[in-house]
Design a protein around this motif. Sequence first.
Motif, PDB file in Angstrom:
ATOM      1  N   LEU A 213       0.796  -1.214   0.000  1.00 52.85           N
ATOM      2  CA  LEU A 213       0.000   0.000   0.000  1.00 52.85           C
ATOM      3  C   LEU A 213       0.839   1.279   0.000  1.00 52.85           C
ATOM      4  O   LEU A 213       0.279   2.384   0.021  1.00 52.85           O
ATOM      5  CB  LEU A 213      -0.937   0.006   1.213  1.00 52.85           C
ATOM      6  CG  LEU A 213      -1.935  -1.161   1.285  1.00 52.85           C
ATOM      7  CD1 LEU A 213      -2.804  -1.037   2.523  1.00 52.85           C
ATOM      8  CD2 LEU A 213      -2.782  -1.243   0.023  1.00 52.85           C
ATOM      9  N   VAL A 214       2.148   1.146  -0.031  1.00 48.84           N
ATOM     10  CA  VAL A 214       3.019   2.331  -0.029  1.00 48.84           C
ATOM     11  C   VAL A 214       2.733   3.197  -1.252  1.00 48.84           C
ATOM     12  O   VAL A 214       2.610   2.691  -2.377  1.00 48.84           O
ATOM     13  CB  VAL A 214       4.508   1.912  -0.005  1.00 48.84           C
ATOM     14  CG1 VAL A 214       5.420   3.074  -0.400  1.00 48.84           C
ATOM     15  CG2 VAL A 214       4.883   1.421   1.383  1.00 48.84           C
ATOM     16  N   GLU A 215       2.623   4.514  -1.016  1.00 49.33           N
ATOM     17  CA  GLU A 215       2.362   5.448  -2.112  1.00 49.33           C
ATOM     18  C   GLU A 215       3.590   6.270  -2.492  1.00 49.33           C
ATOM     19  O   GLU A 215       3.709   6.712  -3.631  1.00 49.33           O
ATOM     20  CB  GLU A 215       1.221   6.393  -1.733  1.00 49.33           C
ATOM     21  CG  GLU A 215      -0.102   5.672  -1.540  1.00 49.33           C
ATOM     22  CD  GLU A 215      -1.229   6.638  -1.242  1.00 49.33           C
ATOM     23  OE1 GLU A 215      -0.957   7.839  -1.031  1.00 49.33           O
ATOM     24  OE2 GLU A 215      -2.395   6.193  -1.241  1.00 49.33           O
ATOM     25  N   ARG A 216       4.474   6.497  -1.533  1.00 45.63           N
ATOM     26  CA  ARG A 216       5.678   7.295  -1.788  1.00 45.63           C
ATOM     27  C   ARG A 216       6.880   6.631  -1.135  1.00 45.63           C
ATOM     28  O   ARG A 216       6.750   5.960  -0.109  1.00 45.63           O
ATOM     29  CB  ARG A 216       5.528   8.721  -1.241  1.00 45.63           C
ATOM     30  CG  ARG A 216       4.556   9.593  -2.013  1.00 45.63           C
ATOM     31  CD  ARG A 216       4.430  10.969  -1.364  1.00 45.63           C
ATOM     32  NE  ARG A 216       3.625  11.883  -2.161  1.00 45.63           N
ATOM     33  CZ  ARG A 216       2.290  11.896  -2.143  1.00 45.63           C
ATOM     34  NH1 ARG A 216       1.628  11.059  -1.344  1.00 45.63           N
ATOM     35  NH2 ARG A 216       1.630  12.743  -2.900  1.00 45.63           N
ATOM     36  N   VAL A 217       8.022   6.848  -1.734  1.00 46.97           N
ATOM     37  CA  VAL A 217       9.288   6.421  -1.146  1.00 46.97           C
ATOM     38  C   VAL A 217      10.199   7.633  -1.046  1.00 46.97           C
ATOM     39  O   VAL A 217       9.960   8.670  -1.690  1.00 46.97           O
ATOM     40  CB  VAL A 217       9.967   5.313  -1.970  1.00 46.97           C
ATOM     41  CG1 VAL A 217       9.092   4.076  -2.050  1.00 46.97           C
ATOM     42  CG2 VAL A 217      10.347   5.815  -3.355  1.00 46.97           C
ATOM     43  N   VAL A 218      11.242   7.506  -0.219  1.00 47.80           N
ATOM     44  CA  VAL A 218      12.260   8.545  -0.119  1.00 47.80           C
ATOM     45  C   VAL A 218      13.560   7.979  -0.657  1.00 47.80           C
ATOM     46  O   VAL A 218      14.015   6.913  -0.206  1.00 47.80           O
ATOM     47  CB  VAL A 218      12.463   9.009   1.337  1.00 47.80           C
ATOM     48  CG1 VAL A 218      13.415  10.197   1.385  1.00 47.80           C
ATOM     49  CG2 VAL A 218      11.147   9.360   1.987  1.00 47.80           C
ATOM     50  N   VAL A 219      14.146   8.665  -1.627  1.00 47.13           N
ATOM     51  CA  VAL A 219      15.465   8.306  -2.149  1.00 47.13           C
ATOM     52  C   VAL A 219      16.463   9.211  -1.442  1.00 47.13           C
ATOM     53  O   VAL A 219      16.351  10.439  -1.503  1.00 47.13           O
ATOM     54  CB  VAL A 219      15.547   8.499  -3.670  1.00 47.13           C
ATOM     55  CG1 VAL A 219      16.899   8.010  -4.189  1.00 47.13           C
ATOM     56  CG2 VAL A 219      14.401   7.761  -4.361  1.00 47.13           C
ATOM     57  N   LYS A 220      17.441   8.606  -0.747  1.00 42.80           N
ATOM     58  CA  LYS A 220      18.389   9.368   0.057  1.00 42.80           C
ATOM     59  C   LYS A 220      19.810   9.100  -0.407  1.00 42.80           C
ATOM     60  O   LYS A 220      20.207   7.942  -0.586  1.00 42.80           O
ATOM     61  CB  LYS A 220      18.290   8.977   1.539  1.00 42.80           C
ATOM     62  CG  LYS A 220      16.925   9.168   2.169  1.00 42.80           C
ATOM     63  CD  LYS A 220      16.950   8.712   3.622  1.00 42.80           C
ATOM     64  CE  LYS A 220      15.628   8.912   4.315  1.00 42.80           C
ATOM     65  NZ  LYS A 220      15.669   8.436   5.726  1.00 42.80           N
ATOM     66  N   LEU A 221      20.560  10.153  -0.585  1.00 46.97           N
ATOM     67  CA  LEU A 221      21.988   9.998  -0.870  1.00 46.97           C
ATOM     68  C   LEU A 221      22.702   9.559   0.402  1.00 46.97           C
ATOM     69  O   LEU A 221      22.412  10.055   1.494  1.00 46.97           O
ATOM     70  CB  LEU A 221      22.573  11.315  -1.368  1.00 46.97           C
ATOM     71  CG  LEU A 221      21.963  11.881  -2.653  1.00 46.97           C
ATOM     72  CD1 LEU A 221      22.603  13.225  -2.989  1.00 46.97           C
ATOM     73  CD2 LEU A 221      22.120  10.906  -3.806  1.00 46.97           C
TER      74      LEU A 221
END
Length: 482
Positions: A213-221
């Motif tokens: 059900l995840v709608e957004r992810v965070v891409v982190k350097l």
Amino acid sequence: MSARERADVAAAPSPDPSDGSPCRDHVVVSLPSHSMPARLLERHASHLPALEHRALLDGLVTAHDPSARVVVVASSEPAPDVLDHYARLARPGDPDDARRRVTCLVVPDDGPRGIAAKLLDRPDLLDRLRRQVGATPAVIEPWNVTDDELAVAQALGVPLNGGPAELWPLGFKSASRRLFRECDVAVPVGVEDVRSNDEVAVAVRTILRERPLVERVVVKLDNSGAGEGNLVLLVRDDEGRSLPDDALVAALARLSPPAFLRDLALGGVVEELVTGEVVGSPSAQVEIGRDGEVVVRSTHEQLLGGEDGQVFVGSRFPADAAHASEVATQAAAVARRLAERGAVGWLSVDFVAARGAGGRTLVAVDLNLRKGGTSHSYAALRHLAPGVYETQSGRWLADDGGERHYRSSDDVEVGRGVTAAHVIAALEAAGLAFDPVARTGVVLHMFPSLDDRGTVGATAIGRTAEEAERLFDAASAALRTA
């Protein structure tokens, strides 16, 4: 530098007479050296003097310790009005004494580098600093510890309350997720060591298998800080269907500046964006002594802003009672594991706390092997209203028997062209300046931001959370109309 030399300069006890213990004469060299990635230093070059001047709050140690001298190393000279202001705060009965015991060594270089690197290019200033310390016992309080800060310590023959430098990469995003799991500290569902757009798409598929059900992810350097280097990516279309890989890759390319994709090749993580009806960002500051002792110094609720709500803009102290004790316990577990590897000095662990229909979630999202955005506001509290942080109750108990709370921000709007003297006078005229008898009121910091951004930092200390908030709001209003 030999291994023995590195060990000698990489760690030292931090003189902290706020706990009531006696101290002999000593010197604290405050070294706010921001050894950040080049992209961040270049972006914030004009703001570095303000960030460095947060270290002037270390000089408030003279409020309760007549044995201390403080030397702040910075790339710009504080205005005399500012130093006088802090001297009056520290020693209202004898500001001249405080003024004599707090000095600033200026390294006149406005380039986008940490102050330690700049100082190493100036052997004449290193020699001057060496003479200022003299034969008096001393410690360097660094913002972070890399090879540059170690080189300064070796040149001065003064130990660091931090390091060793080779542990610095453990604070990177992929490494810190692994460390959290080693310590049985929960993390968001995610993937480490991601290095390209295509690998981001693969990581999203992995996350969706576990969290459909995840709608957004965070891409982190991997090597980033203060939320900069984080990019929020929508993984569904307008009808709620998960995006195909080519659409994810295109979206990341569209949203990312070129520097982001270049630095992603050096490593990053992709994590679910934790959501809920109520979402907070608590953190804990911990100090590791040279003997390996771990002490939780504070917990905070971080206030986040920016387009995606990922950038640190301020804090409330202490953290919410619903999770303050758990945050402290988990951060201490991480610190003990780092102490086993030789870590010394300050670190902080950031969490996300969420509450909703599905229950309560607390996950660790960041490890900072350095001082952070809550360190300077905490310095104002512990020096001006000394006491102890009780980890179980999540309270700061001042030595007058009362609690203290605060609300802090680095970005209180004032307006460009306003002088530090004018801002200080406006706060005092409004009756909001810190009162050394009541040990409540507002402390200002980051005065160079007046020229750079038309803002100033403020920490409002009250006996209750409500009082701290009222003081902060009143100060913000008074300074806007100054």
